[in-house]
Design an enzyme around this catalytic site. Structure first.
Site, PDB file in Angstrom:
ATOM      1  N   ASP A  31       0.862  -1.195   0.000  1.00  0.00           N
ATOM      2  CA  ASP A  31       0.000   0.000   0.000  1.00  0.00           C
ATOM      3  C   ASP A  31       0.889   1.232   0.000  1.00  0.00           C
ATOM      4  N   ASN A  35      -4.299   6.781   1.237  1.00  0.00           N
ATOM      5  CA  ASN A  35      -5.594   6.990   1.901  1.00  0.00           C
ATOM      6  C   ASN A  35      -5.732   6.085   3.124  1.00  0.00           C
ATOM      7  N   SER A 124     -17.301  -2.866  -8.352  1.00  0.00           N
ATOM      8  CA  SER A 124     -18.335  -2.118  -7.636  1.00  0.00           C
ATOM      9  C   SER A 124     -19.643  -2.208  -8.400  1.00  0.00           C
ATOM     10  N   ALA A 125     -20.744  -2.079  -7.682  1.00  0.00           N
ATOM     11  CA  ALA A 125     -22.057  -2.011  -8.319  1.00  0.00           C
ATOM     12  C   ALA A 125     -22.171  -0.773  -9.201  1.00  0.00           C
ATOM     13  N   THR A 126     -21.209   0.126  -9.082  1.00  0.00           N
ATOM     14  CA  THR A 126     -21.199   1.305  -9.945  1.00  0.00           C
ATOM     15  C   THR A 126     -21.089   0.901 -11.422  1.00  0.00           C
ATOM     16  N   TYR A 148     -14.641   7.474 -12.028  1.00  0.00           N
ATOM     17  CA  TYR A 148     -14.355   6.376 -11.091  1.00  0.00           C
ATOM     18  C   TYR A 148     -15.032   5.098 -11.580  1.00  0.00           C
ATOM     19  N   LYS A 152     -13.560   1.163 -13.134  1.00  0.00           N
ATOM     20  CA  LYS A 152     -13.949  -0.214 -12.757  1.00  0.00           C
ATOM     21  C   LYS A 152     -14.376  -1.003 -13.996  1.00  0.00           C
ATOM     22  N   TYR A 176     -19.051  -4.967  -5.346  1.00  0.00           N
ATOM     23  CA  TYR A 176     -19.592  -4.665  -4.014  1.00  0.00           C
ATOM     24  C   TYR A 176     -20.781  -3.714  -4.142  1.00  0.00           C
ATOM     25  N   ASN A 178     -23.056  -1.549  -1.101  1.00  0.00           N
ATOM     26  CA  ASN A 178     -22.573  -0.450  -0.242  1.00  0.00           C
ATOM     27  C   ASN A 178     -21.926  -0.990   1.040  1.00  0.00           C
ATOM     28  N   LEU A 199     -22.969   7.934   3.130  1.00  0.00           N
ATOM     29  CA  LEU A 199     -23.984   8.181   4.153  1.00  0.00           C
ATOM     30  C   LEU A 199     -23.567   7.733   5.559  1.00  0.00           C
ATOM     31  N   PHE A 217     -30.289  13.697   1.025  1.00  0.00           N
ATOM     32  CA  PHE A 217     -30.335  14.175  -0.360  1.00  0.00           C
ATOM     33  C   PHE A 217     -31.580  13.663  -1.070  1.00  0.00           C
TER      34      PHE A 217
HETATM   35  P1  NAD Z   1      -9.571   2.769   0.884  1.00  0.00           P
HETATM   36  O1  NAD Z   1      -9.221   4.091   0.289  1.00  0.00           O
HETATM   37  O2  NAD Z   1      -9.857   2.689   2.330  1.00  0.00           O
HETATM   38  O3  NAD Z   1      -8.438   1.704   0.539  1.00  0.00           O
HETATM   39  C1  NAD Z   1      -7.688   1.757  -0.648  1.00  0.00           C
HETATM   40  C2  NAD Z   1      -6.223   1.616  -0.279  1.00  0.00           C
HETATM   41  O4  NAD Z   1      -5.452   1.625  -1.471  1.00  0.00           O
HETATM   42  C3  NAD Z   1      -5.705   2.754   0.600  1.00  0.00           C
HETATM   43  O5  NAD Z   1      -5.051   2.215   1.733  1.00  0.00           O
HETATM   44  C4  NAD Z   1      -4.733   3.506  -0.302  1.00  0.00           C
HETATM   45  O6  NAD Z   1      -3.658   4.046   0.443  1.00  0.00           O
HETATM   46  C5  NAD Z   1      -4.294   2.418  -1.262  1.00  0.00           C
HETATM   47  N1  NAD Z   1      -3.877   2.892  -2.589  1.00  0.00           N
HETATM   48  C6  NAD Z   1      -4.529   3.731  -3.428  1.00  0.00           C
HETATM   49  N2  NAD Z   1      -3.820   3.906  -4.550  1.00  0.00           N
HETATM   50  C7  NAD Z   1      -2.705   3.149  -4.441  1.00  0.00           C
HETATM   51  C8  NAD Z   1      -1.591   2.915  -5.267  1.00  0.00           C
HETATM   52  N3  NAD Z   1      -1.453   3.540  -6.445  1.00  0.00           N
HETATM   53  N4  NAD Z   1      -0.624   2.057  -4.850  1.00  0.00           N
HETATM   54  C9  NAD Z   1      -0.726   1.438  -3.652  1.00  0.00           C
HETATM   55  N5  NAD Z   1      -1.754   1.648  -2.806  1.00  0.00           N
HETATM   56  C10 NAD Z   1      -2.745   2.479  -3.192  1.00  0.00           C
HETATM   57  O7  NAD Z   1     -10.817   2.219   0.032  1.00  0.00           O
HETATM   58  P2  NAD Z   1     -11.755   0.979   0.343  1.00  0.00           P
HETATM   59  O8  NAD Z   1     -13.099   1.504   0.682  1.00  0.00           O
HETATM   60  O9  NAD Z   1     -11.102   0.023   1.240  1.00  0.00           O
HETATM   61  O10 NAD Z   1     -11.872   0.369  -1.128  1.00  0.00           O
HETATM   62  C11 NAD Z   1     -11.086  -0.737  -1.533  1.00  0.00           C
HETATM   63  C12 NAD Z   1     -11.474  -1.101  -2.954  1.00  0.00           C
HETATM   64  O11 NAD Z   1     -12.859  -1.394  -3.026  1.00  0.00           O
HETATM   65  C13 NAD Z   1     -11.227   0.009  -3.973  1.00  0.00           C
HETATM   66  O12 NAD Z   1     -10.801  -0.578  -5.179  1.00  0.00           O
HETATM   67  C14 NAD Z   1     -12.601   0.616  -4.141  1.00  0.00           C
HETATM   68  O13 NAD Z   1     -12.742   1.253  -5.399  1.00  0.00           O
HETATM   69  C15 NAD Z   1     -13.486  -0.614  -4.048  1.00  0.00           C
HETATM   70  N6  NAD Z   1     -14.849  -0.316  -3.642  1.00  0.00           N
HETATM   71  C16 NAD Z   1     -15.091   0.377  -2.486  1.00  0.00           C
HETATM   72  C17 NAD Z   1     -16.393   0.659  -2.113  1.00  0.00           C
HETATM   73  C18 NAD Z   1     -16.673   1.421  -0.845  1.00  0.00           C
HETATM   74  O14 NAD Z   1     -17.779   1.901  -0.672  1.00  0.00           O
HETATM   75  N7  NAD Z   1     -15.756   1.565   0.077  1.00  0.00           N
HETATM   76  C19 NAD Z   1     -17.474   0.237  -2.913  1.00  0.00           C
HETATM   77  C20 NAD Z   1     -17.186  -0.485  -4.074  1.00  0.00           C
HETATM   78  C21 NAD Z   1     -15.865  -0.765  -4.439  1.00  0.00           C
HETATM   79  C1  UD1 Z   2     -21.634   6.001  -3.723  1.00  0.00           C
HETATM   80  C2  UD1 Z   2     -21.149   6.275  -5.115  1.00  0.00           C
HETATM   81  C3  UD1 Z   2     -20.880   4.950  -5.791  1.00  0.00           C
HETATM   82  C4  UD1 Z   2     -19.845   4.165  -4.985  1.00  0.00           C
HETATM   83  C5  UD1 Z   2     -20.364   3.991  -3.574  1.00  0.00           C
HETATM   84  C6  UD1 Z   2     -19.310   3.374  -2.718  1.00  0.00           C
HETATM   85  C7  UD1 Z   2     -22.138   8.414  -5.787  1.00  0.00           C
HETATM   86  C8  UD1 Z   2     -23.146   9.093  -6.670  1.00  0.00           C
HETATM   87  N1  UD1 Z   2     -22.150   7.057  -5.840  1.00  0.00           N
HETATM   88  O1  UD1 Z   2     -22.805   5.201  -3.793  1.00  0.00           O
HETATM   89  O2  UD1 Z   2     -20.385   5.155  -7.097  1.00  0.00           O
HETATM   90  O3  UD1 Z   2     -19.617   2.890  -5.563  1.00  0.00           O
HETATM   91  O4  UD1 Z   2     -20.678   5.277  -3.011  1.00  0.00           O
HETATM   92  O5  UD1 Z   2     -19.839   3.093  -1.487  1.00  0.00           O
HETATM   93  O6  UD1 Z   2     -21.375   9.048  -5.097  1.00  0.00           O
HETATM   94  N2  UD1 Z   2     -26.949  10.304   1.209  1.00  0.00           N
HETATM   95  C9  UD1 Z   2     -27.535  11.317   1.930  1.00  0.00           C
HETATM   96  N3  UD1 Z   2     -26.716  12.170   2.619  1.00  0.00           N
HETATM   97  C10 UD1 Z   2     -25.350  12.055   2.637  1.00  0.00           C
HETATM   98  C11 UD1 Z   2     -24.762  11.005   1.894  1.00  0.00           C
HETATM   99  C12 UD1 Z   2     -25.589  10.149   1.188  1.00  0.00           C
HETATM  100  O7  UD1 Z   2     -28.754  11.467   1.946  1.00  0.00           O
HETATM  101  O8  UD1 Z   2     -24.663  12.878   3.263  1.00  0.00           O
HETATM  102  C13 UD1 Z   2     -27.815   9.342   0.516  1.00  0.00           C
HETATM  103  C14 UD1 Z   2     -27.574   9.215  -0.967  1.00  0.00           C
HETATM  104  O9  UD1 Z   2     -28.361  10.147  -1.671  1.00  0.00           O
HETATM  105  C15 UD1 Z   2     -27.985   7.743  -1.219  1.00  0.00           C
HETATM  106  C16 UD1 Z   2     -27.596   7.028   0.085  1.00  0.00           C
HETATM  107  O10 UD1 Z   2     -27.533   8.055   1.070  1.00  0.00           O
HETATM  108  O11 UD1 Z   2     -29.375   7.651  -1.369  1.00  0.00           O
HETATM  109  C17 UD1 Z   2     -26.264   6.307   0.019  1.00  0.00           C
HETATM  110  O12 UD1 Z   2     -25.256   7.214  -0.435  1.00  0.00           O
HETATM  111  P1  UD1 Z   2     -23.704   6.831  -0.444  1.00  0.00           P
HETATM  112  O13 UD1 Z   2     -23.321   6.278   0.872  1.00  0.00           O
HETATM  113  O14 UD1 Z   2     -22.948   8.025  -0.938  1.00  0.00           O
HETATM  114  O15 UD1 Z   2     -23.607   5.630  -1.484  1.00  0.00           O
HETATM  115  P2  UD1 Z   2     -24.095   5.584  -3.018  1.00  0.00           P
HETATM  116  O16 UD1 Z   2     -24.572   6.893  -3.517  1.00  0.00           O
HETATM  117  O17 UD1 Z   2     -25.018   4.426  -3.142  1.00  0.00           O
END
Ligand code: NAD
Ligand code: UD1
Length: 336
Positions: A31, A35, A124-126, A148, A152, A176, A178, A199, A217
């Site tokens: 890592d 972040n 991601s579900a994105t 972003y 993916k 994934y 949320n 959220l 929101f």
């Molecule tokens: P996070 O930011 O907590 O973890 C990511 C880690 O990657 C961090 O420790 C950061 O320092 C490291 N990193 C970033 N760029 C790097 C690089 N170039 N080289 C080496 N290390 C690097 O994020 P997370 O929430 O743990 O997410 C992990 C993965 O899951 C990511 O790929 C993210 O896109 C995916 N994901 C996250 C969510 C979510 O809601 N958290 C949802 C869907 C997918």
């Molecule tokens: C968001 C990202 C998605 C990403 C995911 C990771 C956006 C548009 N989408 O998803 O691409 O993969 O995070 O976890 O950013 N909400 C509020 N108030 C807040 C924050 C959120 O009302 O301060 C609402 C949002 O409108 C939504 C729900 O809470 O309805 C969840 O939001 P969030 O946690 O940001 O996740 P996603 O939007 O689903």
């Protein structure tokens, strides 16, 4: 068996390291700490009584990756390293494509050079863009609404082609929904930099007194209470999904994709209420305009993972809000 965990100091990677260790794998964390905090290592040790190997490095650094693959005799990679803020990705698209897509290309090149043939990727579900139907299964058309999300989509495509080009390769993309919650010890959880975008971290910081009020929101969506509905999945279930996916497929070749979600959606107001019960505090909220790009509802059909991996989410919303609160109240400012 040693496995490399890129991004293993982050939120999902660190919890997955614990699950991998428990399942008998030996995670080696890689890592760049862009972040995350190095203090995660102490927390991992406190929970597991195990000293994880950690290499501070960037996935852009092919030479360093290659030396790690050789030094630790690594056959498989769990690839979490990524930038992940949707809003930031629209402002800095090149940085996102570079870190996430070019970074993954470097990683795959280093893997090829060292004969490493297996990867589990954090998708991601994105990648479903604006849902055309619910619940979303893996057959749903692929798209994205921001850079972003496109990273993916592109990485999934690259992994497909990587597997087509070499029949011994294995790539598993886990989509994934949320992720939420924290380790039940309260020692490990999510601590976003700055103002949380998501959220549950925003609610948690409001409950602990760091923020005044949650902005909800939109309250005019076509959902039961008018607020957005999402499929929140406990971080420990998500971590277990990685172990199940790799254990199932480790003798296979080709590329596979799985949704990891619970199949159940919760509205913003339901989450605020659940958190309020866990924290035993009133959480102030106000209705605010819809966030650009948001959709009304999103939840998974995870039956493929259930059928093929024998995996199903076990933990409910109460566990997610209880565990988040335990972590947030113990570490109001994260580990820093
Ligand atoms: P996070 O930011 O907590 O973890 C990511 C880690 O990657 C961090 O420790 C950061 O320092 C490291 N990193 C970033 N760029 C790097 C690089 N170039 N080289 C080496 N290390 C690097 O994020 P997370 O929430 O743990 O997410 C992990 C993965 O899951 C990511 O790929 C993210 O896109 C995916 N994901 C996250 C969510 C979510 O809601 N958290 C949802 C869907 C997918
Ligand atoms: C968001 C990202 C998605 C990403 C995911 C990771 C956006 C548009 N989408 O998803 O691409 O993969 O995070 O976890 O950013 N909400 C509020 N108030 C807040 C924050 C959120 O009302 O301060 C609402 C949002 O409108 C939504 C729900 O809470 O309805 C969840 O939001 P969030 O946690 O940001 O996740 P996603 O939007 O689903």
């Amino acid at each position: 068996m040693n496995v490399l965990v890129t991004g293993g100091m982050g939120y999902i990677g660190s919890h997955t390291c614990l699950a991998l260790l428990e399942a008998g794998f030996t995670p080696v964390i890689y890592d760049n700490l862009s972040n995350s905090s190095v203090k995660v290592l102490e927390q991992l040790k406190a929970i597991s009584n195990y000293d994880f190997n950690f290499i501070e490095g960037d996935i852009a650094d092919t030479a360093m990756l290659e030396s790690v693959f050789r030094d630790y005799n690594i056959p498989a990679v769990f690839h979490f390293a990524s930038l992940k803020a949707v809003g930031e990705s629209t402002e800095q698209p090149l940085r996102y494509y570079d870190n996430n897509v070019s970074g993954t290309l470097n990683l795959l090149t280093a893997m090829d050079n060292c004969g490493v043939k297996q990867i589990v990727f954090s998708s991601s579900a994105t990648v479903y863009g604006d849902p055309q139907y619910l619940p979303i299964d893996e057959q749903h058309p692929i798209s994205a609404t921001n850079p972003y999300g496109w990273t993916k989509v592109m990485i999934e495509q690259i992994l497909n082609d990587w597997c087509l080009a070499n029949k011994n390769n294995l790539a598993i993309s886990l989509r994934y929904f949320n992720p939420a919650g924290a380790h039940q010890s309260g020692l490990l959880g999510e601590s976003p930099n700055g103002i949380p975008n998501n959220l549950i971290p925003y609610i948690a910081q409001t409950a602990v007194g760091k923020r005044d009020c949650v902005n909800v929101f939109g309250n005019d969506y076509n959902t039961e209470d008018g607020t957005g509905v999402r499929d929140y999945i406990h971080i420990l279930d998500l971590a277990a999904g990685h172990v199940a996916a790799f254990s199932t497929h480790k003798e296979d070749n080709g590329s596979f994709v799985y949704n990891l979600g619970t199949g159940k959606g919760y509205s913003v107001l339901e989450i605020i209420n659940a958190f309020s019960s866990s924290a035993k505090v009133k959480i102030n909220y106000q209705f605010a305009p819809r966030r650009t790009g948001d959709i009304a509802s999103n939840y998974a059909d995870s039956s493929l993972a259930e059928k093929k991996l024998g995996w199903q989410a076990q933990l409910n919303i109460k566990s997610m809000t209880d565990d988040t609160w335990r972590w947030q109240s113990k570490y109001p400012n994260g580990l820093e």
